[in-house]
Design an enzyme around this catalytic site. Structure first.
Site, PDB file in Angstrom:
ATOM      1  N   GLU A 296     -11.162   8.539  -0.517  1.00 34.86           N
ATOM      2  CA  GLU A 296     -12.111   9.165   0.418  1.00 34.86           C
ATOM      3  C   GLU A 296     -11.326  10.109   1.318  1.00 34.86           C
ATOM      4  O   GLU A 296     -10.378   9.690   1.996  1.00 34.86           O
ATOM      5  CB  GLU A 296     -12.788   8.103   1.294  1.00 34.86           C
ATOM      6  CG  GLU A 296     -13.861   7.310   0.600  1.00 34.86           C
ATOM      7  CD  GLU A 296     -14.499   6.271   1.521  1.00 34.86           C
ATOM      8  OE1 GLU A 296     -15.722   6.325   1.702  1.00 34.86           O
ATOM      9  OE2 GLU A 296     -13.773   5.406   2.043  1.00 34.86           O
TER      10      GLU A 296
ATOM     11  N   ASN B 266      -7.186  -0.390  -2.693  1.00 33.45           N
ATOM     12  CA  ASN B 266      -6.167  -1.304  -3.212  1.00 33.45           C
ATOM     13  C   ASN B 266      -6.643  -2.010  -4.484  1.00 33.45           C
ATOM     14  O   ASN B 266      -7.797  -2.421  -4.516  1.00 33.45           O
ATOM     15  CB  ASN B 266      -5.862  -2.349  -2.128  1.00 33.45           C
ATOM     16  CG  ASN B 266      -4.381  -2.678  -2.059  1.00 33.45           C
ATOM     17  OD1 ASN B 266      -3.596  -2.259  -2.915  1.00 33.45           O
ATOM     18  ND2 ASN B 266      -3.999  -3.424  -1.050  1.00 33.45           N
TER      19      ASN B 266
ATOM     20  N   HIS C 107      -8.335   7.871   2.577  1.00 37.78           N
ATOM     21  CA  HIS C 107      -8.489   6.428   2.373  1.00 37.78           C
ATOM     22  C   HIS C 107      -8.272   6.062   0.900  1.00 37.78           C
ATOM     23  O   HIS C 107      -9.110   6.352   0.060  1.00 37.78           O
ATOM     24  CB  HIS C 107      -9.882   5.987   2.854  1.00 37.78           C
ATOM     25  CG  HIS C 107     -10.167   4.539   2.618  1.00 37.78           C
ATOM     26  ND1 HIS C 107     -11.441   4.053   2.419  1.00 37.78           N
ATOM     27  CD2 HIS C 107      -9.334   3.454   2.525  1.00 37.78           C
ATOM     28  CE1 HIS C 107     -11.379   2.737   2.222  1.00 37.78           C
ATOM     29  NE2 HIS C 107     -10.127   2.361   2.282  1.00 37.78           N
TER      30      HIS C 107
ATOM     31  N   SER D 186      -9.356   2.462   6.546  1.00 38.54           N
ATOM     32  CA  SER D 186     -10.567   2.090   5.812  1.00 38.54           C
ATOM     33  C   SER D 186     -11.794   2.064   6.714  1.00 38.54           C
ATOM     34  O   SER D 186     -12.916   2.090   6.235  1.00 38.54           O
ATOM     35  CB  SER D 186     -10.385   0.719   5.150  1.00 38.54           C
ATOM     36  OG  SER D 186      -9.985  -0.232   6.114  1.00 38.54           O
TER      37      SER D 186
ATOM     38  N   MET E 119       0.836  -1.209   0.000  1.00 39.87           N
ATOM     39  CA  MET E 119       0.000   0.000   0.000  1.00 39.87           C
ATOM     40  C   MET E 119       0.871   1.259   0.000  1.00 39.87           C
ATOM     41  O   MET E 119       0.692   2.149  -0.821  1.00 39.87           O
ATOM     42  CB  MET E 119      -0.930  -0.022   1.224  1.00 39.87           C
ATOM     43  CG  MET E 119      -1.884   1.147   1.313  1.00 39.87           C
ATOM     44  SD  MET E 119      -3.005   1.307  -0.100  1.00 39.87           S
ATOM     45  CE  MET E 119      -4.484   0.581   0.512  1.00 39.87           C
TER      46      MET E 119
ATOM     47  N   ASN F  59     -17.003   1.515   2.703  1.00 44.93           N
ATOM     48  CA  ASN F  59     -17.096   0.284   3.495  1.00 44.93           C
ATOM     49  C   ASN F  59     -18.405   0.205   4.275  1.00 44.93           C
ATOM     50  O   ASN F  59     -18.932  -0.888   4.498  1.00 44.93           O
ATOM     51  CB  ASN F  59     -15.888   0.145   4.421  1.00 44.93           C
ATOM     52  CG  ASN F  59     -14.680  -0.402   3.673  1.00 44.93           C
ATOM     53  OD1 ASN F  59     -14.823  -1.273   2.823  1.00 44.93           O
ATOM     54  ND2 ASN F  59     -13.507   0.126   3.947  1.00 44.93           N
TER      55      ASN F  59
END
Length: 715
Positions: A463, A454, A451, A430, A325, A501
């Site tokens: 975000e 991936n 945010h 996240s 990441m 999410n």
């Protein structure tokens, strides 16, 4: 002056040659709105009335040539009948054909982007000269339609069927070298010499060195293929393009069918065929959804632009936590021109982060999108480090360590001591509350969430999460940085899971409920892929990782216990307990093996069925409709709640977040547009059918009110 309007002027420049210049007043770009089309009509009439003209050069005074039709006017037009759309296209086409029929040679000087109707304008002239950095193309299929200002007719005759199919069905923006190679343009010339080159072509025509009339007749005639060649070219194209586009995107194949239908016709009859086909596509729901998405995207860009005015400069960024990441974030930042420090606590992390950046850059070199020297420059913009040495020069930090509130809290407090008082701190979390992470910071006003999704290079969304104490400057700077590194930022307010999410996990909740009630996870995957998702829920959970999913699900259950806390053991928990984490350890709902190219492919694993047997209550062969309803209702209802709770600023932000963040089927327009298309009344009625499944399926009072009044999310 031959003609003067608000979008077009025509004047004589030299030796009896006229220049028609596009320069739409009050706009940063030229576009074909009603005003421009009307003025093109008047300007063409004025040119025809001139007795001594020897040629015409068409130019633009903007940086771009013409970016296409005015999409905002599309929505009004598309709301009309098919007959009205056909008539409208034929009116516009009559003007383009009048340009093509002028009694002297014509050349377009393409100085910048010429797309859609802008490129169709270029095709109406006899010749085209193009600046090296300009781009041309017909991207209409991206809006669920195809060219309607003569593009399918002129391009197929100019560059041949195969090239025309590739350009029209691919919808790409083509560089000057590609345009010259296919014959779509006639010369590449430096911007300052475009008009000079165009005038030279006109002079050669008038001296008899170039036969512009023969060239024109070829463009206005039939496609030069015999019946067998024509059938082969079009049938092979339909099969190939249909396979790539899929049945949910009908426009590319329809474009080929239209070209096939008008292949044996001359211009005016061919244009009538195109206009009818265009109108048919414009009236599809796919076009309505894709045009809606385009407008939503424009709205997001406007919001981001407004934030940029308040942003501080980010000349140097930093990412904490290398790994895949962190390496992805470092690569993205360096690639787009913002140097970045990549810090980790050990050399292994640094090595993994650099390996990820190198992997992404090597892909670009292999595809010819950059050379080895450029790759080296990007890598040199990433400074790996194990300490905070240069952090006093950093303008913005992205914390990307493990998804654990205690670890993140410690790292954020530590880096705050090492950076300037005005540096912006962000957390790539996240699910963890931004307010929770801000509570031990000395300058919470300089902190927000950032945010990434991936894999970072592939996923367009970021975000930007506002906590209670986050300042406008922190949001503005983070939005501007996200945009600068090529991402689409959406500003959301703090809550468990934020937007994406928070909405995704009710969808997974719907999946877990189906498995508990006896659905076959493979069938659920197939049904949802057919519905338009890039992958079904079981496959998606394998990609996300069962450990990640379990952690996020626990956060969501704690945040929204009434809806998201399950009263049964789910198949996801079974996978997690049996160390079946998905692709990361090669077994989840599916097994993963390497194919011949070394890529992971999913394989059915009978072991999964044995493992989940204890949590499955009988066998149930659900209909496709019931599977879709049980999956989509929780997702859509949670999106409605995010809007009502003020987590997102508006419907456009919500729908674009889902399309960019989790691959919601673009041709369906997003969760809120999906409700609009079904009708809030029908949607609520469907939800009530499944009410006994629990609060995830219960509409809000406001949505029930919308159902009663017929109100829509998108006017």
């Amino acid at each position: 002056m031959i003609y003067e309007g608000k979008a077009i002027t025509v004047k004589e420049i030299e030796g009896g040659i006229a220049q028609l210049d596009f320069d739409l007043q009050g706009e940063s770009v030229n576009k074909f709105n009603r005003l421009t089309i009307e003025e093109l009509h008047a300007a063409t009439d004025a040119l025809k009335a001139q007795k001594k003209l020897k040629g015409l050069v068409i130019t633009s005074s903007k940086d771009s040539f013409i970016v296409g039709a005015d999409i905002n006017e599309f929505t009004d037009l598309f709301a009309g009948s098919e007959e009205d759309l056909v008539a409208n296209n034929l009116r516009a086409n009559a003007i383009f054909s009048a340009v093509e029929d002028l009694p002297f040679p014509t050349v377009t000087a393409i100085n910048g982007i010429a797309l859609g109707g802008g490129f169709e304008m270029c095709l109406a002239t006899d010749y085209r000269v193009m600046a090296p950095k300009a781009k041309v193309g017909l991207p209409e299929v991206k809006l669920g339609i195809f060219p309607g200002f003569g593009g399918t007719v002129r391009l197929s005759r100019l560059v041949g069927v195969d090239n025309a199919v590739e350009w029209i069905c691919g919808g790409a923006e083509n560089r000057a070298d590609a345009a010259l190679k296919t014959g779509a343009v006639d010369a590449i010339v430096e911007p300052a010499k475009l008009v000079e080159a165009a005038v030279a072509i006109i002079n050669q025509c008038n001296e008899g060195k170039l036969d512009y009339e023969a060239r024109r007749e070829e463009k206005k005639g039939k496609i030069k293929l015999n019946a067998m060649e024509s059938m082969m070219a079009f049938e092979i194209s339909k099969a190939f393009v249909g396979g790539k586009a899929g049945k949910n995107y009908p426009a590319p194949v329809e474009a080929i069918k239209v070209m096939q239908k008008h292949a044996g016709l001359t211009r005016d009859k061919a244009i009538e065929v195109e206009a009818k086909g265009f109108a048919k596509m414009a009236k599809t729901n796919v076009a309505a959804c894709l045009v809606g998405l385009f407008l939503n995207d424009q709205e997001l860009k406007k919001k981001a632009k407004a934030w940029e005015k308040e942003a501080s400069d980010v000349k140097l960024a930093a990412v904490l936590g290398a790994g895949i990441m962190g390496g992805g974030i470092a690569y993205q930042s360096a690639l787009k021109g913002t140097p970045i420090i990549m810090k980790d606590i050990n050399q292994d992390g640094i090595a993994l982060g650099l390996k990820e950046a190198k992997k992404q850059l090597t892909k670009r070199v292999d595809k010819g999108r950059m050379n080895a020297g450029q790759m080296a420059d990007v890598l040199n913009s990433i400074t790996p480090t194990l300490n905070y040495g240069d952090f006093k020069n950093v303008d913005l930090v992205v914390e990307a360590v493990v998804e654990n509130p205690k670890v993140k809290d410690a790292v954020l407090c530590e880096v705050e001591e090492m950076t300037r008082d005005d540096a912006i701190l962000t957390s790539n979390t996240s699910t963890i509350s931004i307010d929770l992470l801000a509570k031990n910071l000395k300058r919470p006003e300089n902190f927000c969430g950032m945010h990434f999704f991936n894999p970072v290079p592939m996923m367009p969304l970021v975000e930007v999460i506002r906590g209670k104490k986050t300042s406008d400057r922190a949001i503005a700077t983070t939005v501007a940085y996200a945009k600068a590194i090529g991402k689409t930022p959406i500003v959301v307010n703090d809550c468990p899971g934020f937007l994406v999410n928070r909405v995704l996990f009710p969808y997974f909740g719907g999946f877990s409920g189906l498995i508990r009630d006896g659905a076959d996870f493979q069938k659920v995957d197939k049904v949802m892929e057919k519905f338009g998702w890039p992958m079904g829920p079981a496959y998606l959970l394998d990609v996300v990782g069962m450990d990640t999913a379990k952690h996020a699900n626990d956060v969501m259950a704690e945040g929204f216990p009434e809806r998201m806390k399950a009263d049964y053991k789910s198949a996801v928990e079974v996978m997690f307990e049996n160390d079946r984490y998905g692709q990361k350890n090669e077994k989840g709902f599916y097994k993963y093996e390497l194919d011949r190219k070394g890529k992971q492919k999913k394989v059915v694993d009978e072991e999964t069925y044995k493992l989940i047997e204890p949590v499955v209550q009988g066998k149930n062969d659900f209909s496709d409709e019931d599977i879709i309803a049980r999956m989509m209702l929780p997702l859509c209802l949670e999106t409605v709640r995010c809007l009502e709770d003020g987590i997102v600023a508006g419907p456009a932000d919500a729908d674009m977040g889902l399309i960019f963040g989790i691959g919601f089927p673009p041709f369906r327009g997003g969760a809120l547009r999906y409700i609009d298309d079904m009708g809030a009344d029908m949607f609520v009625e469907l939800a009530d059918k499944f009410a006994d499944l629990g609060p995830l399926y219960h509409p809000t009072e406001k949505l029930r009110e919308m159902a009663r009044t017929g109100e829509k999310f998108f006017g």
